[in-house]
Scaffold this active site. Structure first.
Site, PDB file in Angstrom:
ATOM      1  N   ASP A   1      25.614  12.135  24.555  1.00  0.00           N
ATOM      2  CA  ASP A   1      26.771  12.939  24.263  1.00  0.00           C
ATOM      3  C   ASP A   1      26.226  11.875  23.127  1.00  0.00           C
ATOM      4  O   ASP A   1      26.405  10.784  22.287  1.00  0.00           O
ATOM      5  CB  ASP A   1      28.192  12.811  24.760  1.00  0.00           C
TER       6      ASP A   1
ATOM      7  N   ASN B   1      41.367  12.721  31.761  1.00  0.00           N
ATOM      8  CA  ASN B   1      41.086  14.260  32.044  1.00  0.00           C
ATOM      9  C   ASN B   1      40.013  14.534  33.017  1.00  0.00           C
ATOM     10  O   ASN B   1      39.727  15.603  33.455  1.00  0.00           O
ATOM     11  CB  ASN B   1      41.484  14.884  31.443  1.00  0.00           C
TER      12      ASN B   1
ATOM     13  N   HIS C   1      36.906  14.029  32.784  1.00  0.00           N
ATOM     14  CA  HIS C   1      35.780  14.462  32.100  1.00  0.00           C
ATOM     15  C   HIS C   1      34.879  13.563  32.438  1.00  0.00           C
ATOM     16  O   HIS C   1      34.565  12.242  32.470  1.00  0.00           O
ATOM     17  CB  HIS C   1      35.988  15.356  30.809  1.00  0.00           C
TER      18      HIS C   1
ATOM     19  N   GLU D   1      34.301  18.784  29.298  1.00  0.00           N
ATOM     20  CA  GLU D   1      35.572  18.596  29.145  1.00  0.00           C
ATOM     21  C   GLU D   1      36.677  19.702  30.523  1.00  0.00           C
ATOM     22  O   GLU D   1      36.012  20.576  30.994  1.00  0.00           O
ATOM     23  CB  GLU D   1      36.722  19.459  28.225  1.00  0.00           C
TER      24      GLU D   1
HETATM   25  C1  GLP Z   1      34.345   9.338  26.198  1.00  0.00           C
HETATM   26  C2  GLP Z   1      32.693   9.412  25.939  1.00  0.00           C
HETATM   27  C3  GLP Z   1      32.470   9.325  27.522  1.00  0.00           C
HETATM   28  C4  GLP Z   1      33.459   7.891  28.290  1.00  0.00           C
HETATM   29  C5  GLP Z   1      34.461   8.228  28.420  1.00  0.00           C
HETATM   30  C6  GLP Z   1      35.769   7.271  28.607  1.00  0.00           C
HETATM   31  O1  GLP Z   1      35.146  10.245  25.301  1.00  0.00           O
HETATM   32  N1  GLP Z   1      32.707  11.126  25.642  1.00  0.00           N
HETATM   33  O2  GLP Z   1      31.541   8.947  28.201  1.00  0.00           O
HETATM   34  O3  GLP Z   1      32.882   7.954  29.433  1.00  0.00           O
HETATM   35  O4  GLP Z   1      34.859   9.286  27.218  1.00  0.00           O
HETATM   36  O5  GLP Z   1      36.233   6.633  27.702  1.00  0.00           O
HETATM   37  P1  GLP Z   1      35.995   4.820  27.642  1.00  0.00           P
HETATM   38  O6  GLP Z   1      35.285   4.236  27.997  1.00  0.00           O
HETATM   39  O7  GLP Z   1      36.750   4.567  26.438  1.00  0.00           O
HETATM   40  O8  GLP Z   1      37.237   5.061  28.429  1.00  0.00           O
END
Ligand code: GLP
Length: 235
Positions: free
Chosen positions: A61, A130, A132, A137
């Site tokens: 992304d 959440n 995702h 989402e």
């Molecule tokens: C982000 C990314 C995801 C990631 C998730 C967790 O927003 N878009 O690809 O896996 O949220 O992030 P973190 O590893 O900082 O907890």
């Protein structure tokens, strides 16, 4: 896994095993805090002789509106934490372009590009609090391909720590869709810390539902879940 370091170690070993078996592997990569330890270890493996020069990468992304050189863009994150340090050929590193004039066309281009390489061999995934995956989402249809998404309020709050304030977090992103992710041949889901315990539990043990995007992974034939003790505390 006991802790963050052992989680990172395990995942890095799996990635390196894949590259050793198939030097021209196509890797799906994630951003966020979770994979940072893995990327550090991949750099160490590279310094000790593992060759990344034939590897192709696709990131999950990118924020809409952030240029490649913006310090919070995922392109910048990947350059800083991995691409510049493991000798990846830039032409084989792919991240959606969040500044494309035609975002819909950019999404189609991205899915086509993944298909044209023969698909992703190994996809790394983190998980949002959440549940995702990528930026898909809760409520995202399982049949979705790469698309422009509106970020959930909770995601904007979670990611505000990387920006000067929550107001600066983009409200949209381009994300590989659930279907695009599920087409990867192998998937590794990583999570660490107690703030992910509910999401991991819902993903692994809960019903398969678009309200819990990561629960779709229960339908995939080859998923490895690598979590630390805190994230596994409800399992
Ligand atoms: C982000 C990314 C995801 C990631 C998730 C967790 O927003 N878009 O690809 O896996 O949220 O992030 P973190 O590893 O900082 O907890």
């Amino acid at each position: 896994m006991n802790n963050y370091d052992s989680m990172s170690d395990e995942v890095a070993k799996l990635v390196i095993a894949k590259i050793r078996k198939k030097p021209a592997s196509v890797l799906g990569l994630a951003t966020g805090s979770t994979p940072l330890g893995v990327y550090e270890l991949l750099v160490e493996y590279h310094e000790n002789g593992v060759d990344f020069s034939q590897v192709t990468t696709f990131n999950l992304d990118e924020y809409v509106g952030l240029a490649a050189d913006h310090p919070q863009s995922y392109r910048h994150y990947m350059e800083k934490n991995l691409f510049a340090k493991v000798g990846l050929e830039r032409k084989r590193t792919h991240i959606p372009d969040g500044t494309a004039a035609d975002l819909e066309a950019e999404c189609r281009r991205y899915d086509e590009l993944i298909r044209s390489t023969g698909g992703i061999d190994l996809q790394l995934l983190g998980i949002g609090s959440n549940a995702h995956i990528g930026f898909n989402e809760p409520g995202t249809p399982f049949g979705s391909e790469t698309q422009v998404v509106d970020l959930a309020e909770s995601t904007i709050r979670d990611n505000a720590r990387f920006f000067a304030s929550a107001d600066e977090v983009p409200t949209q992103a381009i994300s590989m869709g659930i279907k695009s992710i599920m087409q990867a041949k192998n998937i590794i889901l990583m999570a660490n810390g107690g703030s992910k315990a509910d999401a991991v539990f819902a993903a692994v043990k809960g019903p398969v539902t678009p309200e819990v995007p990561a629960s779709v992974l229960q339908l995939h034939p080859s998923v490895t879940v690598v979590v630390d003790q805190a994230a596994a505390s409800r399992l």
